[in-house]
Design a protein around this motif. Structure first.
Motif, PDB file in Angstrom:
ATOM      1  N   VAL A 524       0.745  -1.253   0.163  1.00  0.00           N
ATOM      2  CA  VAL A 524      -0.072  -0.153  -0.127  1.00  0.00           C
ATOM      3  C   VAL A 524       0.845   1.453  -0.145  1.00  0.00           C
ATOM      4  N   LEU A 525       0.471   1.975  -1.042  1.00  0.00           N
ATOM      5  CA  LEU A 525       1.505   3.409  -1.130  1.00  0.00           C
ATOM      6  C   LEU A 525       0.580   4.398  -0.609  1.00  0.00           C
ATOM      7  N   ASP A 526       1.016   4.755   0.664  1.00  0.00           N
ATOM      8  CA  ASP A 526       0.175   5.894   1.252  1.00  0.00           C
ATOM      9  C   ASP A 526       0.762   6.475   2.370  1.00  0.00           C
ATOM     10  N   ARG A 527       0.305   7.264   3.332  1.00  0.00           N
ATOM     11  CA  ARG A 527       1.308   7.891   4.360  1.00  0.00           C
ATOM     12  C   ARG A 527       1.784   6.816   5.292  1.00  0.00           C
ATOM     13  N   GLU A 528       0.908   5.693   5.529  1.00  0.00           N
ATOM     14  CA  GLU A 528       1.341   4.697   6.418  1.00  0.00           C
ATOM     15  C   GLU A 528       1.759   3.360   5.620  1.00  0.00           C
ATOM     16  N   HIS A 529       2.750   2.572   5.906  1.00  0.00           N
ATOM     17  CA  HIS A 529       2.904   1.285   5.296  1.00  0.00           C
ATOM     18  C   HIS A 529       2.380   0.040   5.561  1.00  0.00           C
ATOM     19  N   SER A 530       1.721  -0.572   4.784  1.00  0.00           N
ATOM     20  CA  SER A 530       1.220  -1.732   4.794  1.00  0.00           C
ATOM     21  C   SER A 530       0.949  -2.658   3.855  1.00  0.00           C
ATOM     22  N   THR A 531       0.426  -3.744   3.855  1.00  0.00           N
ATOM     23  CA  THR A 531       0.138  -4.558   2.816  1.00  0.00           C
ATOM     24  C   THR A 531      -1.149  -5.283   2.888  1.00  0.00           C
ATOM     25  N   VAL A 532      -1.948  -5.391   1.454  1.00  0.00           N
ATOM     26  CA  VAL A 532      -3.307  -6.009   1.693  1.00  0.00           C
ATOM     27  C   VAL A 532      -3.286  -7.295   0.564  1.00  0.00           C
ATOM     28  N   PRO A 533      -4.201  -7.869   0.783  1.00  0.00           N
ATOM     29  CA  PRO A 533      -4.256  -9.185  -0.230  1.00  0.00           C
ATOM     30  C   PRO A 533      -4.555  -8.655  -1.634  1.00  0.00           C
ATOM     31  N   LEU A 534      -3.952  -9.374  -2.589  1.00  0.00           N
ATOM     32  CA  LEU A 534      -3.892  -8.887  -3.953  1.00  0.00           C
ATOM     33  C   LEU A 534      -5.405  -8.493  -4.339  1.00  0.00           C
ATOM     34  N   TRP A 535      -6.453  -9.519  -4.050  1.00  0.00           N
ATOM     35  CA  TRP A 535      -7.874  -9.262  -4.301  1.00  0.00           C
ATOM     36  C   TRP A 535      -8.406  -8.473  -2.842  1.00  0.00           C
ATOM     37  N   PHE A 536      -8.087  -7.307  -2.948  1.00  0.00           N
ATOM     38  CA  PHE A 536      -8.289  -6.440  -1.711  1.00  0.00           C
ATOM     39  C   PHE A 536      -9.845  -6.158  -1.257  1.00  0.00           C
ATOM     40  N   LYS A 537     -10.733  -6.348  -2.130  1.00  0.00           N
ATOM     41  CA  LYS A 537     -12.204  -6.206  -1.995  1.00  0.00           C
ATOM     42  C   LYS A 537     -13.050  -7.085  -2.483  1.00  0.00           C
ATOM     43  N   ASP A 538     -14.253  -7.342  -1.793  1.00  0.00           N
ATOM     44  CA  ASP A 538     -15.276  -8.249  -2.599  1.00  0.00           C
ATOM     45  C   ASP A 538     -15.684  -8.189  -3.758  1.00  0.00           C
ATOM     46  N   SER A 539     -15.940  -7.060  -4.337  1.00  0.00           N
ATOM     47  CA  SER A 539     -16.046  -6.895  -5.899  1.00  0.00           C
ATOM     48  C   SER A 539     -15.316  -7.273  -6.766  1.00  0.00           C
ATOM     49  N   LEU A 540     -13.974  -7.189  -6.405  1.00  0.00           N
ATOM     50  CA  LEU A 540     -12.843  -7.948  -7.292  1.00  0.00           C
ATOM     51  C   LEU A 540     -12.964  -9.137  -7.426  1.00  0.00           C
ATOM     52  N   ILE A 541     -13.253  -9.833  -6.334  1.00  0.00           N
ATOM     53  CA  ILE A 541     -13.223 -11.338  -6.017  1.00  0.00           C
ATOM     54  C   ILE A 541     -14.763 -11.746  -6.997  1.00  0.00           C
ATOM     55  N   TYR A 542     -15.850 -10.984  -6.986  1.00  0.00           N
ATOM     56  CA  TYR A 542     -16.792 -11.250  -7.665  1.00  0.00           C
ATOM     57  C   TYR A 542     -16.129 -11.323  -9.439  1.00  0.00           C
ATOM     58  N   TRP A 543     -15.452 -10.170  -9.739  1.00  0.00           N
ATOM     59  CA  TRP A 543     -15.196 -10.214 -11.104  1.00  0.00           C
ATOM     60  C   TRP A 543     -14.211 -11.268 -11.502  1.00  0.00           C
ATOM     61  N   ARG A 544     -13.199 -11.572 -10.657  1.00  0.00           N
ATOM     62  CA  ARG A 544     -12.482 -12.792 -10.872  1.00  0.00           C
ATOM     63  C   ARG A 544     -13.391 -14.072 -11.050  1.00  0.00           C
ATOM     64  N   ASP A 545     -14.277 -14.403 -10.133  1.00  0.00           N
ATOM     65  CA  ASP A 545     -15.108 -15.460 -10.582  1.00  0.00           C
ATOM     66  C   ASP A 545     -16.036 -15.426 -11.771  1.00  0.00           C
ATOM     67  N   LEU A 546     -16.418 -14.117 -12.092  1.00  0.00           N
ATOM     68  CA  LEU A 546     -17.272 -13.935 -13.268  1.00  0.00           C
ATOM     69  C   LEU A 546     -16.693 -14.211 -14.579  1.00  0.00           C
ATOM     70  N   TYR A 547     -15.188 -13.748 -14.608  1.00  0.00           N
ATOM     71  CA  TYR A 547     -14.329 -14.077 -15.912  1.00  0.00           C
ATOM     72  C   TYR A 547     -13.994 -15.239 -16.106  1.00  0.00           C
ATOM     73  N   TYR A 548     -13.709 -15.928 -14.904  1.00  0.00           N
ATOM     74  CA  TYR A 548     -13.356 -17.586 -14.983  1.00  0.00           C
ATOM     75  C   TYR A 548     -14.670 -18.318 -15.764  1.00  0.00           C
ATOM     76  N   LYS A 549     -15.954 -17.697 -15.576  1.00  0.00           N
ATOM     77  CA  LYS A 549     -16.799 -18.640 -16.259  1.00  0.00           C
ATOM     78  C   LYS A 549     -17.377 -17.662 -17.542  1.00  0.00           C
ATOM     79  N   TYR A 550     -17.231 -16.371 -17.775  1.00  0.00           N
ATOM     80  CA  TYR A 550     -17.899 -15.868 -18.902  1.00  0.00           C
ATOM     81  C   TYR A 550     -16.685 -15.197 -19.566  1.00  0.00           C
ATOM     82  N   ARG A 551     -15.414 -15.301 -19.578  1.00  0.00           N
ATOM     83  CA  ARG A 551     -14.568 -14.590 -20.529  1.00  0.00           C
ATOM     84  C   ARG A 551     -14.729 -15.039 -21.995  1.00  0.00           C
ATOM     85  N   ARG A 552     -14.727 -13.874 -22.750  1.00  0.00           N
ATOM     86  CA  ARG A 552     -15.020 -14.260 -24.262  1.00  0.00           C
ATOM     87  C   ARG A 552     -14.020 -15.128 -24.939  1.00  0.00           C
ATOM     88  N   LYS A 553     -14.526 -16.235 -25.511  1.00  0.00           N
ATOM     89  CA  LYS A 553     -13.432 -17.104 -26.156  1.00  0.00           C
ATOM     90  C   LYS A 553     -13.006 -16.382 -27.422  1.00  0.00           C
TER      91      LYS A 553
END
Length: 553
Positions: A524-553
Motif C-alpha cells: 500500500v502506497l500511502d502515508r502509512e506502510h502496510s500490505t493488503v491481499p491482492l484481491w483487496f475487496k469483495d467486488s474484485l473477487i466477484y469479477w475474478r469469478d465472473l471472468y473464470y466463467k464468462y470470459r469471451r473465447k
C-alpha cells in the motif's frame, strides 16, 4: 547607482532564462545538442526524431530514423501527435485536430553529475486511451526522477486511426502506434550509451494506455530484448478497452459515420487513406448514454494477420499468450490506484446527470453469455453489487457507489488477473502495489469533481503527479515532498536494482516483498506502510469469478 543595481539584477535573472546549450553528441542520425536545465539539475534533449512516417501508407509501421547534416538543436518541447483537443473539465471537443503528422519524437533527460558507470534508463510510455496524450515535458518533467541517478526517456507515438487501424491488408496491417513504440525502444538501444545510459539496464513503465502498452511489450516478439524490467500503472493488455477484438468491424462503423457503407477492407482503406489525417482523428463515435465512457474507446492494439513482408507486433490474444507463459519474463511492478473509477465517472457527465446507465448494455466487451436470460441475471447482480437498493441518481452517494463499477472491471481487475497468470509461469519477482495516497497533487481526483474531493483514496492518474514534475504545479510540491521522495525512490530503486526496497529507511521502513502464488499481496502506497491481499475487496473477487466463467473465447 540604483539603476545600475537593477540592471545587474535584471541581467542575472535574464541569464537564468537564456538557453545554456549542452556539448554536442553524435547519435545515429547525426550531431545533436540539448540544453542544461535552468536549475542545473539535468540536461534535456527535447524533440529528437526517432523514426520517420511510412512513405507508402499512413497506417503502416514507421520508417527508419532520419539523417541530418549539421547539429540538430533538440529544444522543441511542444510536439505531439495528431489528436482531438478536449475541454479538461467537460470532455467536450474544442478542436478536432491538434498536434502534427511528423510527431515521432522523443526526449532524453540526463543528470548533470557524472558517474564512473553507465546509468539505468527509464523509458516512460504516456497514457490517454490510445487516442490522446504525448510525452511533452509540460506533463512528464524529469525534475524528480533524474536527480536520483537515472536517465529518463519519454516519447510520442501515433494515436487514433493513424496508430491503430487494422484492416488485415499490407497497407493497413495494424498496430502502427505500437510499432512506433518499438522503434523508440530500438532507438534507445542504439543510442543511449552516448548519453551515459546502459542499454542493458532499461526499464519501461507507463500509466493507463501506457501501462497497457508495457503489458503488450511483454507479449510481443518485436519487443523482446529491448528492455529488462517493466512497470505497469493502472493498465493491462487484459483491460476490455485496451484490445480491439474486431478491428475491421470497428472501421466499418467509422466509415458508416462518414456516409460510406462497405465492409470490404480494400474499399475501407481507400476511403480513409484519401482523407487528411487531421480529419481522421476528429471522428467521434456517437455514445449510447446508457453505456459507460469505455464504449467509445475504439482504437487499441489488435491481432494481426500474417502478411508477407510485414513484421507483426501481435498474432495472438493477450490472455492466451499469458496463459501459455509465452511472454518476456522480467522483474515487474504492477499496480493501480484503489479508486480508479472516480476519474472516469467524473468524465462521464451524461451518465451522472441523466442517471440512465443500463448495466446490461454497459458490461465489459470481453465477456459473453450463453443466453440473454443469463446476461440479464448477471447485469442485475452487478447493479446490486455496486448500488445496493439505492437508485441511480446524481446524488454524491449514488455517484460514489457507481464509480466502483467504472474502476473494478475496466482497470483494477485486469491488472490483478494479469498478475495471477504471470505468477503461474514467471521466475522473476513481481511487486504489486495499491496507491491510496490523497494529497495536494491528486489531479485525477480533482478532475473527477467535488463529490470525490472529500472521499479517501486516490483515483486514475493520481500517482503520476508524485513521479513527474509539472511546471504549472511546482508550488504544490512542498506540501507532498515526502510522497514525491517516496515514489521516486521506489521507482528508481527498481530501475537500478530490480527491487524497490533493497534496503529499508526512515522514508520506507518496511520491505516491499514480491508476490507469491500462494499469498499474493499488494504494497500500500500511502502515508502509512502496510500490505493488503491482492484481491483487496469483495467486488474484485466477484469479477475474478465472473471472468473464470464468462470470459469471451
Amino acid at each position: 547607482m540604483l539603476s545600475t543595481k537593477w540592471l545587474v539584477l535584471w541581467s542575472l535573472w535574464a541569464a537564468r532564462l537564456a538557453r545554456q546549450p549542452t556539448a554536442p553528441l553524435r547519435v545515429s542520425s547525426g550531431m545533436l545538442r540539448g540544453s542544461v536545465a535552468q536549475d542545473g539539475s539535468h540536461d534535456a534533449y527535447i524533440g529528437i526524431p526517432y523514426a520517420t512516417l511510412p512513405g507508402d501508407s499512413k497506417f503502416q509501421a514507421p520508417g527508419p530514423e532520419p539523417i541530418w547534416n549539421g547539429t540538430y538543436e533538440a529544444i522543441e518541447d511542444n510536439v505531439m501527435c495528431l489528436q482531438c483537443q478536449k475541454n479538461p473539465f467537460t470532455g467536450e471537443i474544442i478542436d478536432k485536430s491538434v498536434g502534427q503528422e511528423d510527431c515521432l519524437r522523443l526526449n532524453v533527460y540526463t543528470p548533470t553529475f557524472s558517474l564512473d558507470s553507465m546509468l539505468p534508463v527509464m523509458v516512460f510510455i504516456h497514457g490517454g486511451a490510445f487516442i490522446e496524450g504525448s510525452g511533452i515535458p509540460l506533463f512528464y518533467g524529469p525534475n524528480y526522477l533524474v536527480p536520483k541517478g537515472v536517465i529518463l526517456v519519454t516519447f510520442n507515438y501515433r494515436l487514433n486511426l493513424p496508430g491503430f487501424l487494422n484492416l488485415g491488408i499490407k497497407e493497413a496491417p495494424g498496430n502502427a502506434g505500437m510499432k512506433d513504440q518499438v522503434a523508440a525502444l530500438r532507438w534507445v538501444q542504439k543510442n543511449i550509451k552516448v548519453f551515459g545510459g546502459d542499454p542493458d539496464n532499461v526499464t519501461i513503465f507507463g500509466e493507463s494506455a501506457g501501462g497497457a502498452s508495457v503489458s503488450y511489450h511483454l507479449l510481443s516478439p518485436m519487443s523482446k530484448g529491448l528492455f529488462h524490467k517493466a512497470i505497469t500503472q493502472s493498465g493491462s493488455s487484459l483491460c476490455p478497452w485496451a484490445f480491439q477484438a474486431n478491428p475491421v468491424h470497428n472501421t466499418h462503423r467509422i466509415a458508416k459515420s462518414l456516409g460510406y457503407d462497405t465492409k470490404d477492407p480494400n474499399e475501407l482503406y481507400k476511403i480513409l487513406n484519401n482523407l487528411p489525417l487531421p480529419d481522421l482523428v476528429g471522428i467521434k463515435f456517437p455514445k449510447d448514454l446508457r453505456q459507460t465512457i469505455f464504449s467509445t474507446l475504439m482504437y487499441a492494439p489488435s491481432i494481426e494477420k500474417k502478411i508477407d513482408g510485414v513484421e507483426a507486433f501481435m498474432s495472438e490474444e493477450p490472455y492466451q499468450l499469458l496463459t501459455k507463459g509465452n511472454y518476456t519474463k522480467v522483474p515487474l511492478i504492477i499496480g493501480s490506484t484503489n479508486e480508479e473509477g472516480y476519474f472516469f465517472i467524473g468524465a462521464d457527465d451524461a451518465v451522472v446527470t441523466k442517471s440512465i446507465l443500463d448495466f446490461k448494455l454497459a458490461l465489459p466487451n470481453n465477456v459473453e453469455f450463453p443466453s440473454e436470460a443469463e446476461k440479464n441475471r448477471v447485469a442485475g447482480e452487478i447493479r446490486k453489487l455496486y448500488m445496493g437498493d439505492e437508485p441511480l441518481s446524481k446524488s454524491p452517494s449514488a455517484t460514489v457507489k457507481l464509480s466502483g463499477y467504472y474502476g473494478d472491471p475496466f482497470l483494477i481487475y485486469p491488472s490483478l488477473a494479469e498478475t495471477e497468470l504471470l505468477l503461474q509461469s514467471s521466475d522473476k519477482p513481481i511487486y504489486n502495489y495499491c496507491f491510496k495516497y490523497s494529497g495536494w497533487r491528486n489531479v485525477g481526483k480533482a478532475f473527477a469533481g467535488r463529490d470525490f474531493l472529500s472521499e479517501s483514496g486516490a483515483t486514475h492518474a493520481d500517482d503520476l503527479f508524485y513521479l513527474f514534475h509539472q511546471p504549472f504545479m511546482s508550488w504544490l510540491a512542498w506540501f507532498d515532498k515526502e510522497m514525491i521522495e517516496k515514489m521516486t525512490t521506489l521507482w528508481t530503486n527498481f530501475a537500478k536494482y530490480g527491487d524497490p526496497t533493497p534496503v529499508t529507511s526512515e522514508l520506507v521502513p518496511q520491505r516491499w516483498l514480491p508476490s507469491t502464488a500462494t499469498d499474493p499481496r499488494a504494497f500500500v502506497l500511502d502515508r502509512e506502510h502496510s500490505t493488503v491481499p491482492l484481491w483487496f475487496k469483495d467486488s474484485l473477487i466477484y469479477w475474478r469469478d465472473l471472468y473464470y466463467k464468462y470470459r469471451r473465447k
